[in-house]
Design a protein around this motif. Structure first.
Motif, PDB file in Angstrom:
ATOM      1  N   HIS A   1       0.835  -1.193   0.000  1.00 22.80           N
ATOM      2  CA  HIS A   1       0.000   0.000   0.000  1.00 22.80           C
ATOM      3  C   HIS A   1       0.871   1.244   0.000  1.00 22.80           C
ATOM      4  CE1 HIS A   1      -3.930  -1.855   0.323  1.00 22.80           C
ATOM      5  NE2 HIS A   1      -3.398  -2.726   1.153  1.00 22.80           N
ATOM      6  N   GLY A   2       0.462   2.217  -0.777  1.00 20.25           N
ATOM      7  CA  GLY A   2       1.238   3.431  -0.914  1.00 20.25           C
ATOM      8  C   GLY A   2       1.474   3.749  -2.375  1.00 20.25           C
ATOM      9  N   LYS A   3       2.538   4.499  -2.648  1.00 22.57           N
ATOM     10  CA  LYS A   3       2.780   4.980  -4.004  1.00 22.57           C
ATOM     11  C   LYS A   3       3.098   3.861  -4.987  1.00 22.57           C
ATOM     12  CE  LYS A   3       7.644   6.116  -3.038  1.00 22.57           C
ATOM     13  NZ  LYS A   3       8.662   7.203  -3.028  1.00 22.57           N
ATOM     14  N   HIS A   4       3.740   2.777  -4.501  1.00 21.73           N
ATOM     15  CA  HIS A   4       4.052   1.674  -5.408  1.00 21.73           C
ATOM     16  C   HIS A   4       2.770   1.021  -5.918  1.00 21.73           C
ATOM     17  CE1 HIS A   4       8.385   1.708  -4.894  1.00 21.73           C
ATOM     18  NE2 HIS A   4       8.209   1.811  -3.586  1.00 21.73           N
ATOM     19  N   ARG A   5       1.834   0.766  -5.008  1.00 12.96           N
ATOM     20  CA  ARG A   5       0.570   0.136  -5.391  1.00 12.96           C
ATOM     21  C   ARG A   5      -0.240   1.056  -6.310  1.00 12.96           C
ATOM     22  NH1 ARG A   5      -2.389  -4.091  -3.410  1.00 12.96           N
ATOM     23  NH2 ARG A   5      -4.631  -4.033  -3.814  1.00 12.96           N
ATOM     24  N   LYS A   6      -0.281   2.339  -5.969  1.00 10.83           N
ATOM     25  CA  LYS A   6      -1.010   3.290  -6.800  1.00 10.83           C
ATOM     26  C   LYS A   6      -0.427   3.315  -8.204  1.00 10.83           C
ATOM     27  CE  LYS A   6      -2.534   8.099  -7.078  1.00 10.83           C
ATOM     28  NZ  LYS A   6      -2.495   9.439  -6.449  1.00 10.83           N
ATOM     29  N   ASN A   7       0.884   3.229  -8.301  1.00  7.66           N
ATOM     30  CA  ASN A   7       1.542   3.211  -9.603  1.00  7.66           C
ATOM     31  C   ASN A   7       1.143   1.976 -10.409  1.00  7.66           C
ATOM     32  OD1 ASN A   7       3.517   4.322 -11.486  1.00  7.66           O
ATOM     33  ND2 ASN A   7       4.771   2.548 -10.962  1.00  7.66           N
ATOM     34  N   MET A   8       1.042   0.831  -9.708  1.00  8.05           N
ATOM     35  CA  MET A   8       0.627  -0.398 -10.377  1.00  8.05           C
ATOM     36  C   MET A   8      -0.811  -0.304 -10.869  1.00  8.05           C
ATOM     37  SD  MET A   8       2.935  -2.790 -10.657  1.00  8.05           S
ATOM     38  CE  MET A   8       2.000  -4.308 -10.708  1.00  8.05           C
ATOM     39  N   VAL A   9      -1.693   0.240 -10.025  1.00  5.36           N
ATOM     40  CA  VAL A   9      -3.093   0.416 -10.421  1.00  5.36           C
ATOM     41  C   VAL A   9      -3.176   1.287 -11.664  1.00  5.36           C
ATOM     42  CG1 VAL A   9      -5.305   1.426  -9.765  1.00  5.36           C
ATOM     43  CG2 VAL A   9      -4.032   0.068  -8.105  1.00  5.36           C
ATOM     44  N   ASN A  10      -2.442   2.389 -11.651  1.00  7.32           N
ATOM     45  CA  ASN A  10      -2.457   3.297 -12.806  1.00  7.32           C
ATOM     46  C   ASN A  10      -1.980   2.592 -14.073  1.00  7.32           C
ATOM     47  OD1 ASN A  10      -3.352   5.366 -11.165  1.00  7.32           O
ATOM     48  ND2 ASN A  10      -1.327   6.274 -10.880  1.00  7.32           N
ATOM     49  N   CYS A  11      -0.950   1.769 -13.926  1.00  7.47           N
ATOM     50  CA  CYS A  11      -0.409   1.049 -15.078  1.00  7.47           C
ATOM     51  C   CYS A  11      -1.451   0.110 -15.675  1.00  7.47           C
ATOM     52  CB  CYS A  11       0.842   0.277 -14.661  1.00  7.47           C
ATOM     53  SG  CYS A  11       1.547  -0.746 -15.974  1.00  7.47           S
ATOM     54  N   TYR A  12      -2.052  -0.730 -14.827  1.00  6.92           N
ATOM     55  CA  TYR A  12      -3.032  -1.700 -15.317  1.00  6.92           C
ATOM     56  C   TYR A  12      -4.272  -1.001 -15.875  1.00  6.92           C
ATOM     57  CZ  TYR A  12      -0.653  -5.936 -13.781  1.00  6.92           C
ATOM     58  OH  TYR A  12       0.236  -6.979 -13.649  1.00  6.92           O
ATOM     59  N   GLU A  13      -4.767  -0.009 -15.153  1.00 10.61           N
ATOM     60  CA  GLU A  13      -5.969   0.678 -15.619  1.00 10.61           C
ATOM     61  C   GLU A  13      -5.713   1.397 -16.928  1.00 10.61           C
ATOM     62  OE1 GLU A  13      -8.930   0.317 -14.527  1.00 10.61           O
ATOM     63  OE2 GLU A  13      -8.385  -0.849 -12.756  1.00 10.61           O
TER      64      GLU A  13
END
Length: 274
Positions: free
Chosen positions: A116-128
């Motif tokens: 959880h944090g910026k790494h996860r948000k970055n992954m979500v953005n990538c997949y979405e």
């Protein structure tokens, strides 16, 4: 939130196991990959987006290098094979998806990326971002750089994390195994268990081969115990998970249509009869 089991899914995560994509000579089976991609393309035409989680990079690298790998450290040797084999796997997928006019993309990750944090948000953005453009993400662990503390247990775990990340409606774990049996499948009278819930104890049904320390670079992780553990944990989060034989004809399409294939794991407990 995941949809109900009887509804048509909009997002599925499909994990391809090493034993599925390689043959007895440890070579990548291109025809098998073609059949998988053809089914993903069919889902794509129906507006159902897929994420592939593919194993096989280590074996793809070894197939290329043969006896040229002079690295004696087994862990470093595995890194070398993975680094060489990953682009080869993507070349397979890219060329097949191109036949169907579909774009695909490589997403390499470590376990830290799901924190959880910026790494996860970055992954979500990538997949979405990829899914919004109709691009099929193909995920794998970045074996070449993963440290022990940031490594996945196996790609079953990675597939589960991706399914949760993109809020998938189904997780499909494909291997050379048909599903969970009530005893070793080769025994006379063995029966497949078609449906279990996340609160059921089934470990006593599972036999696992011993880990080979001498050939650590070519061990095939992710046996039935791992798959069942991942399936139950994913089902608890409301994502129905199916373990099935990926070499069956139209197996992905049949699963998405709700046909009885493999072993289905859903959130427990089972409802009681009135």
């Amino acid at each position: 939130m995941a949809i109900q089991e009887n509804e048509t899914p909009k997002r599925v995560v499909i994990k391809l196991g090493t034993n599925l994509v390689t043959n007895k000579d440890d070579r990548i089976i291109h025809t098998l990959l073609s059949k998988i991609v053809e089914q993903v393309a069919a889902l794509h035409e129906q507006g159902i987006m897929s994420v592939l989680v593919s194993s096989g990079s280590v074996f793809a690298g070894k197939e290329v290098m043969g006896e040229l790998n002079q690295v004696t450290d087994k862990f470093i040797s595995r890194q070398v094979y993975s680094a060489v084999g990953q682009p080869r796997m993507m070349r397979h997928f890219y060329s097949i998806f191109q036949i169907f006019g579909i774009r695909c993309a490589q997403v390499l990750t470590t376990k830290r990326d799901f924190s959880h944090g910026k790494h996860r948000k970055n992954m979500v953005n990538c997949y979405e971002g990829l899914l919004s453009q109709g691009i099929i993400p193909i995920a794998n662990e970045d074996d070449a750089v993963s440290l022990s503390m940031s490594a996945f247990t196996d790609n079953d775990e990675l597939a589960a994390l991706v399914a949760e990340l993109i809020q998938a409606d189904k997780l499909i774990i494909l291997s050379h195994m048909d599903g969970l049996y009530d005893r070793p499948p080769h025994e006379e009278g063995s029966l497949m268990i078609r449906h279990i819930t996340s609160d059921q104890h089934v470990d006593h049904y599972i036999e696992e081969p011993p880990f080979d320390e001498e050939n650590i670079d070519l061990n095939r992780p992710g046996g039935m115990k791992s798959k069942m553990k991942v399936a139950k944990e994913t089902a608890k989060k409301g994502i129905p998970t199916i373990i099935a034989n990926g070499s069956l004809e139209n197996v992905i399409l049949d699963i998405v249509e709700g046909k009885e294939v493999g072993t289905l794991v859903t959130k427990g407990p089972k409802p009681t009869a009135d």
